[in-house]
Design an enzyme around this catalytic site. Structure first.
Site, PDB file in Angstrom:
ATOM      1  N   ASP A  41       1.106  -1.561   0.185  1.00 52.26           N
ATOM      2  CA  ASP A  41       0.168   0.061  -0.148  1.00 52.26           C
ATOM      3  C   ASP A  41       0.548   1.245  -0.500  1.00 52.26           C
ATOM      4  O   ASP A  41       2.241   1.189   0.044  1.00 52.26           O
ATOM      5  CB  ASP A  41      -1.193   0.204   0.524  1.00 52.26           C
ATOM      6  CG  ASP A  41      -0.387  -0.224   2.935  1.00 52.26           C
ATOM      7  OD1 ASP A  41       0.896  -0.536   3.140  1.00 52.26           O
ATOM      8  OD2 ASP A  41      -1.154  -0.007   3.179  1.00 52.26           O
TER       9      ASP A  41
ATOM     10  N   ASN B 124      -7.122  -0.627  13.587  1.00 57.58           N
ATOM     11  CA  ASN B 124      -8.655  -1.312  13.369  1.00 57.58           C
ATOM     12  C   ASN B 124      -9.078  -1.776  12.587  1.00 57.58           C
ATOM     13  O   ASN B 124     -10.064  -2.784  12.080  1.00 57.58           O
ATOM     14  CB  ASN B 124      -9.735   0.453  12.535  1.00 57.58           C
ATOM     15  CG  ASN B 124      -8.686   0.678  11.701  1.00 57.58           C
ATOM     16  OD1 ASN B 124      -7.856   0.018  11.487  1.00 57.58           O
ATOM     17  ND2 ASN B 124      -9.225   1.356  10.696  1.00 57.58           N
TER      18      ASN B 124
ATOM     19  N   GLU C 220      -9.217  -0.778   4.850  1.00 54.97           N
ATOM     20  CA  GLU C 220     -10.211  -0.513   6.046  1.00 54.97           C
ATOM     21  C   GLU C 220     -11.262  -1.487   6.393  1.00 54.97           C
ATOM     22  O   GLU C 220     -12.216  -1.877   5.611  1.00 54.97           O
ATOM     23  CB  GLU C 220     -10.752   0.857   5.627  1.00 54.97           C
ATOM     24  CG  GLU C 220      -9.360   1.939   5.527  1.00 54.97           C
ATOM     25  CD  GLU C 220      -8.691   2.095   6.713  1.00 54.97           C
ATOM     26  OE1 GLU C 220      -8.751   1.033   7.846  1.00 54.97           O
ATOM     27  OE2 GLU C 220      -8.485   3.471   7.010  1.00 54.97           O
TER      28      GLU C 220
HETATM   29  C1  GLP Z   1       0.208   1.253   8.361  1.00 54.66           C
HETATM   30  C2  GLP Z   1       0.008   0.953   6.641  1.00 54.66           C
HETATM   31  C3  GLP Z   1      -0.274  -0.693   7.262  1.00 54.66           C
HETATM   32  C4  GLP Z   1       0.066  -1.060   8.563  1.00 54.66           C
HETATM   33  C5  GLP Z   1       0.111  -0.383   9.624  1.00 54.66           C
HETATM   34  C6  GLP Z   1       0.168  -0.705  10.658  1.00 54.66           C
HETATM   35  O1  GLP Z   1      -1.329   1.528   8.510  1.00 54.66           O
HETATM   36  N1  GLP Z   1      -0.798   0.962   5.566  1.00 54.66           N
HETATM   37  O2  GLP Z   1       0.128  -1.722   5.948  1.00 54.66           O
HETATM   38  O3  GLP Z   1       0.747  -2.797   8.347  1.00 54.66           O
HETATM   39  O4  GLP Z   1       0.270   0.840   9.601  1.00 54.66           O
HETATM   40  O5  GLP Z   1       1.585   0.140  11.529  1.00 54.66           O
HETATM   41  P1  GLP Z   1       2.635  -0.492  12.475  1.00 54.66           P
HETATM   42  O6  GLP Z   1       3.414  -1.079  12.247  1.00 54.66           O
HETATM   43  O7  GLP Z   1       3.242   0.951  12.423  1.00 54.66           O
HETATM   44  O8  GLP Z   1       1.707  -0.511  13.739  1.00 54.66           O
END
Ligand code: GLP
Length: 274
Positions: A90, A159, A166
């Protein structure tokens, strides 16, 4: 990766029983460094089996330890990524690959460049592509042309999002543009200390793209993930929690930081059914 009862790590395994087969397994890791090591072992095992494996990569704090471990193993010549091919999950819409917010930039900095991955083996989403619909289709076509994903490595949103899919997203979707939820944007504002305006939209591989991967590795760390992980542990696919789509996957490994482990599971020695 299959962890059996005789595995020394088995006391840290929780099996999440589901309404239907297959059963998912959560391996509770005692620290972030253990999580990083076990995740790196998982990737290394794939690269031994299939040196030109096709791997989708997540962004965020959670995979940083894994990336550091892979870079260290590559530097020590204990792992070769020379033939492997990499995609990402993403990015933010409208953000160029050079922008500090860019997930493409993050992956280049933390993994792809230091591990020495050749440019021709990298295809990352272009959040600022002029024709975004074409970019989505082209991305799916590139994954297909590479032979499909051998492994999708995922992080987890507070979430329950996977990639940028989402809550309430269409699980049959492939790569597409999404509206980011207020919760996701607020989390990212906090993570970047309010330095940047977080875009309202993202571009992400779809849940269906993720489920088509031959193997999925979900990494879960950070106290904010407890509710999402609980929804997964409940074992029922629920569109309000996109991570629960993974319950239907036949080859899923979940590595979770033991700080998220419910006391009842930890007290039972780890091998808990519910
Ligand atoms: C973002 C990304 C996700 C990722 C998430 C978790 O929202 N779009 O792909 O999994 O962050 O991030 P973290 O590992 O910093 O909690």
């Amino acid at each position: 990766m299959r962890l059996e009862a005789q595995d020394p790590r088995s006391k840290h395994i929780e099996r999440v029983l589901k309404m239907s087969a297959p059963t998912s397994t959560i391996l509770w890791c005692r620290s972030r460094s253990e999580l990083a090591r076990v995740a790196a072992d998982h990737v290394a095992a794939l690269l031994v089996r299939k040196p030109d494996a096709v791997i989708a990569l997540p962004t965020g704090q959670t995979p940083l330890g894994l990336y550091a471990e892979l870079v260290a193993r590559a530097a020590a010549k204990r792992l070769s990524v020379a033939q492997a091919r990499f995609f990402n999950l993403d990015d933010y819409l409208g953000v160029s690959a050079e922008h500090p917010l860019s997930y493409a930039r993050f992956l280049r900095e933390h993994l792809l460049r230091p591990a020495g991955v050749a440019e021709e083996h990298i295809r990352l989403l272009r959040g600022d592509a002029a024709g975004i619909e074409e970019e989505c289709q082209d991305y799916e076509a590139a994954i297909e042309a590479a032979g499909g994903l051998d492994l999708a490595i995922l992080g987890l949103g507070t979430n329950g999002h996977i990639g940028f899919n989402e809550p309430g997203s269409d699980w049959s979707a492939q790569t597409h543009v999404v509206s980011l939820s207020p919760e996701t944007r607020a989390t990212h504002v906090a993570q970047t200390q309010g330095q940047f305006v977080i875009p309202e939209h993202g571009i992400t591989v779809g849940v269906s793209t993720i489920l088509a991967a031959r193997d999925v590795l979900l990494l879960v760390a950070g106290r904010g993930k407890a509710r999402a992980l609980d929804a997964f542990r409940a074992g029922i696919p629920d569109p309000r929690w996109p991570v629960t789509a993974l319950l239907t996957h036949r080859s899923l490994t979940v590595l979770a930081d033991a700080e998220l482990q419910p006391a009842a599971v930890a007290d039972s020695g780890g091998l808990a059914s519910r």
